[in-house]
Motif scaffolding. Structure first.
Motif, mmCIF file in Angstrom:
data_model
loop_
_atom_site.group_PDB
_atom_site.id
_atom_site.type_symbol
_atom_site.label_atom_id
_atom_site.label_comp_id
_atom_site.label_asym_id
_atom_site.label_seq_id
_atom_site.Cartn_x
_atom_site.Cartn_y
_atom_site.Cartn_z
ATOM 1 N N GLU A 42 8.366 -2.046 3.540
ATOM 2 C CA GLU A 42 8.015 -1.217 2.389
ATOM 3 C C GLU A 42 9.176 -1.138 1.407
ATOM 4 O O GLU A 42 8.980 -1.242 0.179
ATOM 5 C CB GLU A 42 7.629 0.182 2.873
ATOM 6 N N ASN A 43 10.384 -0.947 1.923
ATOM 7 C CA ASN A 43 11.556 -0.878 1.043
ATOM 8 C C ASN A 43 11.812 -2.211 0.358
ATOM 9 O O ASN A 43 12.224 -2.255 -0.806
ATOM 10 C CB ASN A 43 12.784 -0.451 1.851
ATOM 11 N N ALA A 44 11.567 -3.304 1.072
ATOM 12 C CA ALA A 44 11.736 -4.621 0.463
ATOM 13 C C ALA A 44 10.735 -4.827 -0.667
ATOM 14 O O ALA A 44 11.073 -5.398 -1.716
ATOM 15 C CB ALA A 44 11.566 -5.706 1.526
ATOM 16 N N LYS A 45 9.527 -4.358 -0.472
ATOM 17 C CA LYS A 45 8.513 -4.478 -1.519
ATOM 18 C C LYS A 45 8.882 -3.646 -2.738
ATOM 19 O O LYS A 45 8.697 -4.075 -3.881
ATOM 20 C CB LYS A 45 7.155 -4.046 -0.966
ATOM 21 N N ILE A 46 9.432 -2.463 -2.497
ATOM 22 C CA ILE A 46 9.802 -1.564 -3.595
ATOM 23 C C ILE A 46 10.844 -2.216 -4.506
ATOM 24 O O ILE A 46 10.776 -2.082 -5.737
ATOM 25 C CB ILE A 46 10.320 -0.230 -3.040
ATOM 26 N N SER A 68 17.497 -3.616 9.029
ATOM 27 C CA SER A 68 17.867 -2.255 8.663
ATOM 28 C C SER A 68 17.573 -2.026 7.189
ATOM 29 O O SER A 68 17.967 -2.832 6.331
ATOM 30 C CB SER A 68 19.358 -2.031 8.940
ATOM 31 N N SER A 69 16.901 -0.923 6.868
ATOM 32 C CA SER A 69 16.675 -0.567 5.466
ATOM 33 C C SER A 69 17.996 -0.291 4.762
ATOM 34 O O SER A 69 18.168 -0.630 3.592
ATOM 35 C CB SER A 69 15.767 0.667 5.374
ATOM 36 N N GLU A 70 18.930 0.313 5.485
ATOM 37 C CA GLU A 70 20.237 0.583 4.907
ATOM 38 C C GLU A 70 20.961 -0.715 4.583
ATOM 39 O O GLU A 70 21.561 -0.861 3.507
ATOM 40 C CB GLU A 70 21.064 1.422 5.881
ATOM 41 N N VAL A 127 11.518 -9.121 8.601
ATOM 42 C CA VAL A 127 11.921 -7.760 8.938
ATOM 43 C C VAL A 127 11.097 -7.259 10.120
ATOM 44 O O VAL A 127 9.895 -7.510 10.193
ATOM 45 C CB VAL A 127 11.773 -6.817 7.726
ATOM 46 N N PRO A 128 11.701 -6.519 11.061
ATOM 47 C CA PRO A 128 10.985 -6.118 12.269
ATOM 48 C C PRO A 128 10.371 -4.725 12.223
ATOM 49 O O PRO A 128 9.969 -4.211 13.266
ATOM 50 C CB PRO A 128 12.083 -6.186 13.338
ATOM 51 N N HIS A 129 10.291 -4.121 11.036
ATOM 52 C CA HIS A 129 9.704 -2.784 10.973
ATOM 53 C C HIS A 129 9.014 -2.584 9.627
ATOM 54 O O HIS A 129 9.505 -3.040 8.591
ATOM 55 C CB HIS A 129 10.772 -1.703 11.165
ATOM 56 N N ALA A 130 7.887 -1.884 9.664
ATOM 57 C CA ALA A 130 7.094 -1.678 8.441
ATOM 58 C C ALA A 130 7.881 -0.921 7.383
ATOM 59 O O ALA A 130 7.693 -1.161 6.185
ATOM 60 C CB ALA A 130 5.807 -0.935 8.784
ATOM 61 N N ARG A 131 8.769 -0.016 7.788
ATOM 62 C CA ARG A 131 9.536 0.749 6.797
ATOM 63 C C ARG A 131 10.468 -0.163 6.019
ATOM 64 O O ARG A 131 10.658 0.017 4.803
ATOM 65 C CB ARG A 131 10.321 1.863 7.490
ATOM 66 N N ILE A 132 11.072 -1.132 6.695
ATOM 67 C CA ILE A 132 11.939 -2.081 5.994
ATOM 68 C C ILE A 132 11.094 -2.921 5.040
ATOM 69 O O ILE A 132 11.502 -3.195 3.908
ATOM 70 C CB ILE A 132 12.691 -2.982 6.987
#
Length: 260
Positions: free
Chosen positions: A229-233, A196-198, A222-227
């Protein structure tokens, strides 16, 4: 279950909510690893039950009922069942396969859901939610507090009347990060799984500077590209994007080159 030893000697943090962390933790243990359960989200009923009560009372008037997560199912279905059960003609929809299984466990079948990417964008690509199928129809979205508005906004743009129904809320971890900090200090924390990104944001805010530095150098699955991306940020350096759900995370854990 006998261990096959693939993850022998590896301590892997499982951060799913407490009610959902068991299967992945057991799979890690079955592969010889040591799961460290550290939920990043606590799931509680919504502060205001009125929207759920109103949606249940009007459920037969909807064409589609969308469930964002297994948590939405767990918090909405008991009320639906108590009110008389699933209405005939109401199409169930879900973002992910875990939610499909949760609905089936309550006796709700025939659910539409993506079969590859598990997000709002993929759900919106299904023909059952095309403009010509839903224009003029009512749609309920059972969800947690907050979150993205893309799904509801897109369905409204296609001509549907959309009612978001908040049936649960999410809180960050009530305990401190000491178990993680101690494991990093002892060099006994090998990886984290974050779904979860949250939850990732809660973890980052929870950690002191030394914890953030350690997290940045720890493999995070992480199982989703959005997570991802947030981890990279936020500066994480070892981000492993897996296939979806527990099975995808476990496959990636088993295939990872732990010696590098």
């Amino acid at each position: 279950m006998a261990s096959d030893g693939v993850l022998a000697g590896r301590t892997i943090v499982v951060t799913r909510p407490l009610a959902q962390c068991g299967p992945l933790a057991e799979a890690i243990r079955a592969a010889g690893g040591e799961p460290l359960v550290f939920p990043l989200l606590e799931i509680l009923p919504a502060d205001d039950p009125a929207p759920l009560v109103a949606a249940v009372e009007q459920l037969a008037s909807y064409r589609v009922a969308i469930f964002i997560s297994p948590n939405a199912v767990d918090h909405a279905l008991p009320a639906i069942i108590a009110a008389g059960g699933w209405p005939a003609g109401l199409l169930p929809a879900a973002v992910g396969q875990g939610t499909v299984k949760a609905l089936a466990a309550h006796g709700v079948h025939g659910c539409i859901a993506p079969t590859e990417r598990f997000d709002s964008e993929a759900l919106l690509e299904l023909p059952e939610l095309a403009r010509e199928r839903i224009a003029g129809q009512r749609i309920a979205i059972f969800r947690g507090d907050g979150g993205r508005e893309l799904l509801g906004d897109t369905l409204r743009a296609r001509g549907a009347t959309v009612d978001p129904v908040t049936c649960y809320r999410r809180l960050g971890p009530s305990a401190g990060a000491q178990p993680l900090l101690a494991a990093w200090k002892n060099r006994s924390l090998d990886a984290l799984t974050v779904s979860s990104s949250e939850g990732l944001r809660y973890l980052w805010d929870l950690l002191p500077e030394e914890g953030r530095l350690a997290l940045a150098e720890t493999p995070v699955f992480v199982p989703h590209a959005r997570i991802a991306e947030n981890a990279k940020i936020i500066g994480l350096q070892k981000i492993i994007l897996t296939e979806a759900a527990d099975q995808g995370i476990l496959r990636a854990l088993r295939a990872y080159n732990w010696q590098r």
